[in-house]
Structure formats: structure tokens, C-alpha cells
Design a protein around this motif. Structure first.
Motif, PDB file in Angstrom:
ATOM      1  N   UNK A   5       0.845  -1.191   0.000  1.00 42.91           N
ATOM      2  CA  UNK A   5       0.000   0.000   0.000  1.00 42.91           C
ATOM      3  C   UNK A   5       0.880   1.240   0.000  1.00 42.91           C
ATOM      4  N   UNK A   6       0.484   2.233  -0.794  1.00 45.68           N
ATOM      5  CA  UNK A   6       1.177   3.507  -0.905  1.00 45.68           C
ATOM      6  C   UNK A   6       0.183   4.587  -0.499  1.00 45.68           C
ATOM      7  N   UNK A   7       0.597   5.474   0.408  1.00 44.17           N
ATOM      8  CA  UNK A   7      -0.310   6.518   0.871  1.00 44.17           C
ATOM      9  C   UNK A   7       0.238   7.907   0.572  1.00 44.17           C
ATOM     10  N   UNK A   8      -0.678   8.853   0.516  1.00 41.04           N
ATOM     11  CA  UNK A   8      -0.294  10.235   0.271  1.00 41.04           C
ATOM     12  C   UNK A   8      -1.485  11.143   0.429  1.00 41.04           C
ATOM     13  N   UNK A   9      -1.290  12.400   0.058  1.00 40.83           N
ATOM     14  CA  UNK A   9      -2.385  13.340   0.166  1.00 40.83           C
ATOM     15  C   UNK A   9      -1.958  14.763  -0.126  1.00 40.83           C
ATOM     16  N   UNK A  26       4.944   4.244 -14.211  1.00 45.27           N
ATOM     17  CA  UNK A  26       5.505   5.445 -13.596  1.00 45.27           C
ATOM     18  C   UNK A  26       6.236   6.262 -14.665  1.00 45.27           C
ATOM     19  N   UNK A  27       5.832   7.505 -14.851  1.00 49.30           N
ATOM     20  CA  UNK A  27       6.420   8.312 -15.914  1.00 49.30           C
ATOM     21  C   UNK A  27       6.318   9.804 -15.603  1.00 49.30           C
ATOM     22  N   UNK A  28       7.031  10.591 -16.358  1.00 51.47           N
ATOM     23  CA  UNK A  28       6.917  12.033 -16.291  1.00 51.47           C
ATOM     24  C   UNK A  28       6.294  12.505 -17.592  1.00 51.47           C
ATOM     25  N   UNK A  29       5.703  13.690 -17.569  1.00 48.49           N
ATOM     26  CA  UNK A  29       5.050  14.206 -18.761  1.00 48.49           C
ATOM     27  C   UNK A  29       5.231  15.721 -18.834  1.00 48.49           C
ATOM     28  N   UNK A  30       5.479  16.209 -20.034  1.00 50.64           N
ATOM     29  CA  UNK A  30       5.635  17.647 -20.262  1.00 50.64           C
ATOM     30  C   UNK A  30       4.575  18.198 -21.214  1.00 50.64           C
ATOM     31  N   UNK A  42       7.365  19.724 -15.801  1.00 50.82           N
ATOM     32  CA  UNK A  42       6.972  18.331 -15.997  1.00 50.82           C
ATOM     33  C   UNK A  42       6.214  17.868 -14.770  1.00 50.82           C
ATOM     34  N   UNK A  43       5.455  16.816 -14.938  1.00 51.46           N
ATOM     35  CA  UNK A  43       4.701  16.235 -13.826  1.00 51.46           C
ATOM     36  C   UNK A  43       5.030  14.757 -13.779  1.00 51.46           C
ATOM     37  N   UNK A  44       5.282  14.249 -12.598  1.00 53.38           N
ATOM     38  CA  UNK A  44       5.601  12.840 -12.413  1.00 53.38           C
ATOM     39  C   UNK A  44       4.344  12.110 -11.943  1.00 53.38           C
ATOM     40  N   UNK A  45       4.011  11.010 -12.629  1.00 52.83           N
ATOM     41  CA  UNK A  45       2.781  10.254 -12.383  1.00 52.83           C
ATOM     42  C   UNK A  45       3.075   8.787 -12.134  1.00 52.83           C
ATOM     43  N   UNK A 100       3.352  10.160   0.369  1.00 54.84           N
ATOM     44  CA  UNK A 100       4.107  10.396   1.602  1.00 54.84           C
ATOM     45  C   UNK A 100       5.577  10.032   1.430  1.00 54.84           C
ATOM     46  N   UNK A 101       5.858   9.005   0.615  1.00 52.30           N
ATOM     47  CA  UNK A 101       7.225   8.545   0.384  1.00 52.30           C
ATOM     48  C   UNK A 101       7.491   8.507  -1.128  1.00 52.30           C
ATOM     49  N   UNK A 102       7.623   9.690  -1.763  1.00 50.66           N
ATOM     50  CA  UNK A 102       7.794   9.732  -3.220  1.00 50.66           C
ATOM     51  C   UNK A 102       9.127   9.171  -3.701  1.00 50.66           C
TER      52      UNK A 102
END
Length: 134
Positions: A5-9, A26-30, A42-45, A100-102
Motif C-alpha cells: 500500500x502507498x499513501x499520500x495526500x 511510472x512516468x513524467x510528462x511535459x 513536468x509532472x511525475x505520475x 508520503x514517500x515519493x
């Protein structure tokens, strides 16, 4: 074995999520939409099946704005934090910075979309070399 499980917010804590299972793509996008949604070059997804994402914070599901024919951008309506995108597939693409832990290896980008849309002066690198900031 229990699925990982991966958590965040968001910044204010109203929107919290738990994504269970293996992250996908998992990728980045511009692209222009990602740049404007994040305010960054860029945004990391990282993607998860929609059924694997639970909205566990007091704010429930994030607010959304329809950004294309197949996706809506998700954000906190209180603090404005970019949470990700909720696609029609059903897929939820979560912004890596909202975890929480990128720094976890499972969330590390393996590809970059729309490299041609980045400013010419900015170079996409797999990792920073010779530099560490903790």
C-alpha cells in the motif's frame, strides 16, 4: 502475502489516498495540460486501477475538472494541491509528489511523455549526477 500500500495526500490533509498493489506506468510528462495542472515543467505520475485507490481523508474524493475527452484532473478544493488525474479507463494517475514517500523505487519514472513540449533549455535526465540534496 499482503499487497503493498502507498499513501499520500494534499498539503492541508483533507484529501488522503491509499493505493494498493503494484504501481503501473511510472512516468513524467511535459504536455501542456500537465504543465498547467502542476505549474511545473513536468509532472511525475504513477497509475493504479481505480478500484485499487481508496480516498481515506476527511475531505473524501478530490475535486475534479474535466481536462480532456477521457480524463479529469484531481485536486484539493481547500489547498489546491495537485493530486492527479482520474481517467475514464478506469485508471487513477496519482502525482508522485503527493505520496508520503515519493522516493520509493516503485514510484520512480521509467519513461517521459511529450519531451518535445518541454522548453528547449531544459533537459530531461534520468537522474541528477554528482548532486545529492537531503
Amino acid at each position: 502475502m499482503k499487497p503493498r500500500a502507498f499513501e499520500g495526500g494534499c498539503l492541508c490533509g483533507a484529501i488522503r489516498f491509499r493505493a494498493t498493489g503494484a504501481p503501473v506506468k511510472p512516468h513524467t510528462c511535459s504536455c501542456a495540460i500537465c504543465r498547467r495542472h502542476s505549474g511545473a515543467l513536468t509532472l511525475s505520475w504513477v497509475e493504479f486501477p481505480a478500484a485499487s485507490v481508496a480516498w481515506i481523508g476527511p475531505g473524501g474524493r478530490p475535486a475534479t475538472w474535466r481536462s480532456s475527452a477521457f480524463s479529469s484532473r484531481a485536486f484539493c478544493s481547500t489547498c489546491g494541491t495537485t493530486i492527479g488525474a482520474i481517467d475514464d479507463d478506469p485508471v487513477v494517475a496519482l502525482a508522485t509528489g503527493a505520496f508520503d514517500k515519493p522516493h520509493l523505487k516503485d514510484l520512480a519514472p521509467t519513461a517521459h511523455s511529450y519531451v518535445s513540449r518541454r522548453p528547449r533549455w531544459w533537459h530531461v535526465a534520468a537522474e541528477a549526477r554528482g548532486r545529492r540534496e537531503d
